[in-house]
Every structure is written in C-alpha cells, then in structure tokens.
Design a protein around this motif. Structure first.
Motif: not given
Ligand code: HEC
Ligand code: HEC
Ligand code: HEC
Ligand code: HEC
Ligand code: HEC
Length: 312
Positions: A276-279, A293-296
């Motif tokens: 779900c996230h890509d840093p 938002p939040t690296f999603l």
C-alpha cells in the motif's frame, strides 16, 4: 542515557519549547515543512531533515542533529551501493531487520471473519518496521558513508538492554550526535516522541501515530495471503517472474510505483506494508504533482486504496 545527556536534552527542550506558543498546555503541531512532492528528499523520509533549497540549515535540520546522525545523504538511511544486507530480498538494504517472530500479528486478534492465513511479516514489512517498530535507532545503518562498515565491536546495548547495533563508537564529536533515538519505545528515554508527542513540546509535530510498535494486532494485516478465488476480492492482472502479483493499471506488465502489489517471498502473494505504501512517495496526478499523503501508492480518497483489493 547518562545525566549529562539528560541535562543537555532538558536544556535544549526548554529552549525549543520557548519558541512555541504553548501557555502551560502542550499542543503539538500537525503541519509539515516538507513540500511532499518531486522526490523523497522533500518528504519526512529525508532523515537529514534538510529539504533541498530550504534556507541554510532549515531550523528543524539543526534541531535534529543532537538526536540522530546526520549523514548528509538521503538514501543512506535505507540503502547502500556496496556492502548491503544480502540476507534479505530488499534492494541494497542498509539496515538490519528483525525476525518476523518479534511481532504480534493480526490473526492473534481472533476475528471470526478472517479467511486467509497469516505467516509472519515478510521483508517488505520488516523493512518499514526496522524504524517504525521503535526498537532500533533510525540512524542505525550497516554502512556509514565513508566508513569501513560494520564490525561486531561497534555494537552497543542501550539503556533497555536492547542491542542498538553499530553505534557504540559513535558519540559526541565523532558522529555529530550524543543520542541515537528511536521513533518510540515503551521504556527508556531515547525516543523521538520525547518531543514529538502531546507529552513533548509544542514546537514539535505530533508523531505518536507513526510509531507502530511491535504489536500489529491493531494494524491492517500484513504477511497475509491474497485470495485468488473469493468474490470479496478483486483479481490481480499482473505477475512478476518471482511470483508477485499486482494490479496493472496501464497494462505495461511492469510493477509501477502507483500499482498496488502483493509480494511473494515464499508463501505466495501476500499483503505487506509496501503493498500500500511506497516509502519514496508517489505523485498523485503525474510528474510534479503533490505526493499522495502518507506515502500511499494509490490515494485513499473515497477509499480508493481499499477498493483496489476489497470488493465492498
Ligand atoms: C528536543 C526535541 C526534539 C527531539 C528529541 C526530536 N525532535 Fe524532531 N523536531 C523538533 C521540533 C521543535 C521540530 C519543528 C522544527 C521547525 O518547525 O523548524 C522538529 C521537526 C522534525 C521533523 C520535520 C517535521 C515536518 O514535517 O516538518 C522531523 C521529520 C523530525 N523532527 C524527526 C525527528 C526524529 C526522527 C527524531 C528522533 C530521531 C526527532 N525528530 C527528535 C524537536 C525534536
Ligand atoms: C526510509 C527508507 C528509504 C529511503 C530513505 C530510501 N529508500 Fe529506496 N527503498 C526503500 C524500501 C523499503 C524499498 C523496497 C520497497 C518494497 O518493499 O517494494 C526501496 C526500494 C528502492 C528501489 C527499488 C525500486 C523501488 O522503487 O521499489 C530503488 C531503486 C530505491 N529504493 C532507490 C532509492 C534512492 C535512490 C533513494 C535516495 C534518493 C532511496 N531509495 C531512499 C526505502 C527507502
Ligand atoms: C530509516 C527509518 C525509516 C524507515 C526504514 C521507514 N520509515 Fe517511515 N518514517 C520515518 C520517520 C523518521 C518519519 C517521520 C515521522 C517520525 O519521525 O515519526 C516517517 C514517517 C512515515 C510516515 C508518515 C508520513 C507523513 O508524511 O506524514 C509514513 C506513512 C511512513 N513513514 C511509512 C513507512 C513505510 C510504509 C515504510 C516502509 C516501506 C517506512 N516508513 C520506512 C522513518 C522510517
Ligand atoms: C492495506 C493497506 C495498508 C497496509 C498493508 C499498511 N498500511 Fe499504513 N496506511 C494505510 C493507509 C490507507 C493510511 C492512511 C490512514 C489515514 O490517513 O488515516 C496509512 C497510514 C500509515 C502511517 C501514518 C500514520 C497513520 O496512522 O495515519 C504509517 C506510519 C503507516 N501507515 C505505516 C505502515 C506500516 C509500517 C505498515 C506495515 C506494518 C503499513 N503501514 C501497512 C494503508 C496501509
Ligand atoms: C493489497 C490488498 C488490500 C488492500 C489495498 C486493502 N486490503 Fe484489507 N485485507 C486484504 C486481505 C488479503 C485481507 C485478509 C482477508 C481475509 O482473511 O479474509 C484483508 C483484511 C482486511 C480486514 C480484516 C477482515 C477480518 O476478517 O478481520 C479489514 C477490516 C480490512 N482488510 C480493511 C481494509 C481497509 C479499510 C483498507 C483500506 C485502507 C484495506 N483493507 C485495503 C487486502 C487488502
């Protein structure tokens, strides 16, 4: 932490608190000074905390220096071009990762509805947890820039008796810091939350929710297999030679950063943090636009991320 370090921190914290607006009650900030676009260098994952182009030594950059080593490079907190951690299937990984058994997992919550099996968190979650579980200093890396790398003699034990890898030989005047803080810890004092929480100082942003800890029962399951024949789930339309599955939005048969993916590290395609996230951040609407938002990987406006997998 020794008394001397405590006094220095207390003095600094008092100084910084004076910059805030608090009159008695501490209310942490929620805003960010990072642009959150173009590159990881403009996000909170830039652990030098110096946004390129910002005023010389942006105020937060200098503030952070006593609490983690500032290596002056963005990537090195996670990657190294040489001497990487070859025991994990992660790109040139420059951190240690813990055993999956360190964590309490979602299945231990015991909901009646869960159908899939949970193994332990895989490497594509353990990578994130190497900072976000709050048990390892954020600046604890294998290869420091310009150094000969890691030797057992550099290991140290912190004030909780936990091995705080590689940093024993680093201290004031050597590694530019007097404290190697962790995002969180239940006991002890070396936590970023000592300022970045409602118990901290008003001038600092509240990071309480970013410290996930080692109890993952209250987080979306990770290390969980993805159902292939379940009408409650969408069907993936892309695979990699290794067996990862993904939702191929543009049909190029490549796992692009804005595509939700299931990692196969031996147990079949599974949901992990990086599903779900890509840093590094993902542009919300093409090059040059703000990051989700939040690296999603996919914006969750209208539950778009959730609906990529779930049919609800
Ligand atoms: C002594 C208190 C203190 C400690 C300890 C501290 N910080 Fe901070 N930090 C601050 C303050 C105050 C700011 C806001 C500075 C500003 O607005 O210029 C800040 C800003 C930040 C920012 C920028 C936030 C944003 O979005 O603009 C990040 C990221 C950050 N700190 C990370 C950390 C990390 C990681 C640690 C632990 C290794 C840590 N901080 C420890 C006081 C502290
Ligand atoms: C906060 C940690 C962190 C930082 C800082 C970071 N990366 Fe990564 N990077 C990761 C993780 C975690 C992965 C693996 C993602 C996954 O599980 O698929 C990764 C994967 C990659 C990959 C493989 C392809 C991809 O996108 O997954 C490349 C290339 C890469 N990083 C380059 C960089 C560069 C260049 C920098 C500095 C500008 C950088 N990274 C900074 C954590 C980081
Ligand atoms: C090298 C340490 C490190 C690693 C590895 C790391 N993070 Fe972070 N992350 C941080 C720090 C530091 C912050 C800033 C907030 C704080 O200090 O708690 C942060 C913030 C975040 C935020 C909040 C971003 C925002 O703009 O509000 C998210 C989401 C996040 N990380 C997810 C991840 C995920 C997912 C991974 C793995 C793919 C990961 N992180 C890997 C250190 C790390
Ligand atoms: C199924 C998708 C998914 C998975 C898997 C996932 N996250 Fe998240 N994460 C999200 C979404 C969506 C948000 C934004 C929540 C919000 O804004 O309320 C988020 C927010 C966050 C934040 C910001 C703090 C917060 O609560 O808003 C952090 C840090 C974070 N995730 C880290 C992780 C880590 C570490 C893992 C693996 C243990 C992980 N995530 C696994 C979807 C996921
Ligand atoms: C990458 C695919 C994926 C994404 C994206 C995703 N999920 Fe899931 N989710 C799963 C899988 C797989 C399970 C395990 C289902 C099972 O065992 O029946 C699951 C389980 C759950 C459960 C627990 C079900 C139970 O029975 O205990 C909830 C609740 C949930 N997801 C909500 C969400 C929400 C909310 C979002 C968006 C923030 C989201 N999911 C995004 C794949 C995903």
């Amino acid at each position: 932490m020794n008394t001397n370090q405590w006094m220095r921190r207390a003095a600094l914290a008092t100084l910084i608190a004076g910059m805030g607006t608090a009159h008695g009650q501490v209310t942490n900030r929620t805003d960010t000074e990072f642009l959150n676009r173009d590159s990881i260098a403009f996000t909170r994952h830039n652990l030098t905390q110096r946004q390129p182009g910002a005023a010389p030594n942006s105020p937060n950059g200098s503030l952070m220096d006593p609490f983690r080593n500032n290596y002056g490079e963005v990537c090195v907190y996670c990657h190294t071009p040489h001497g990487a951690n070859a025991s994990v299937q992660l790109p040139l990984w420059n951190r240690t990762i813990k055993a999956g058994t360190t964590y309490q997992t979602y299945d231990q919550l015991g909901t009646s509805t869960i159908t899939q099996s949970i193994s332990r968190p895989g490497v594509n979650s353990l990578s994130c947890l190497s900072c976000h579980d709050g048990t390892t200093a954020v600046d604890s890396i294998i290869n420091m820039p310009g150094s000969g790398g890691y030797s057992a003699a550099m290991q140290t034990t912190n004030d909780d008796g936990v091995i705080n890898a590689f940093l024993a030989t680093w201290g004031p005047g050597v590694g530019d810091t007097f404290e190697h803080m962790k995002l969180n810890e239940s006991t002890g004092s070396g936590s970023c939350l000592s300022c970045h929480s409602p118990d901290g100082i008003a001038a600092a942003q509240n990071f309480t929710v970013f410290a996930i800890g080692t109890d993952l029962r209250n987080d979306h399951p990770v290390g969980i297999t993805f159902p292939t024949t379940n009408p409650d789930f969408n069907v993936t339309n892309g695979t990699t030679p290794r067996g990862d599955a993904f939702f191929d939005l543009d049909g190029d048969n490549r796992m692009d950063k804005n595509e939700v993916r299931l990692y196969d590290t031996g147990d079949g395609p599974e949901v992990e943090c990086a599903s779900c996230h890509d840093p590094h951040g993902v542009a919300s609407g093409g090059a040059g636009t703000n990051f989700n938002p939040t690296f999603l990987r996919v914006s969750n406006v209208g539950s778009g991320l959730c609906m990529t997998c779930h049919v609800k």
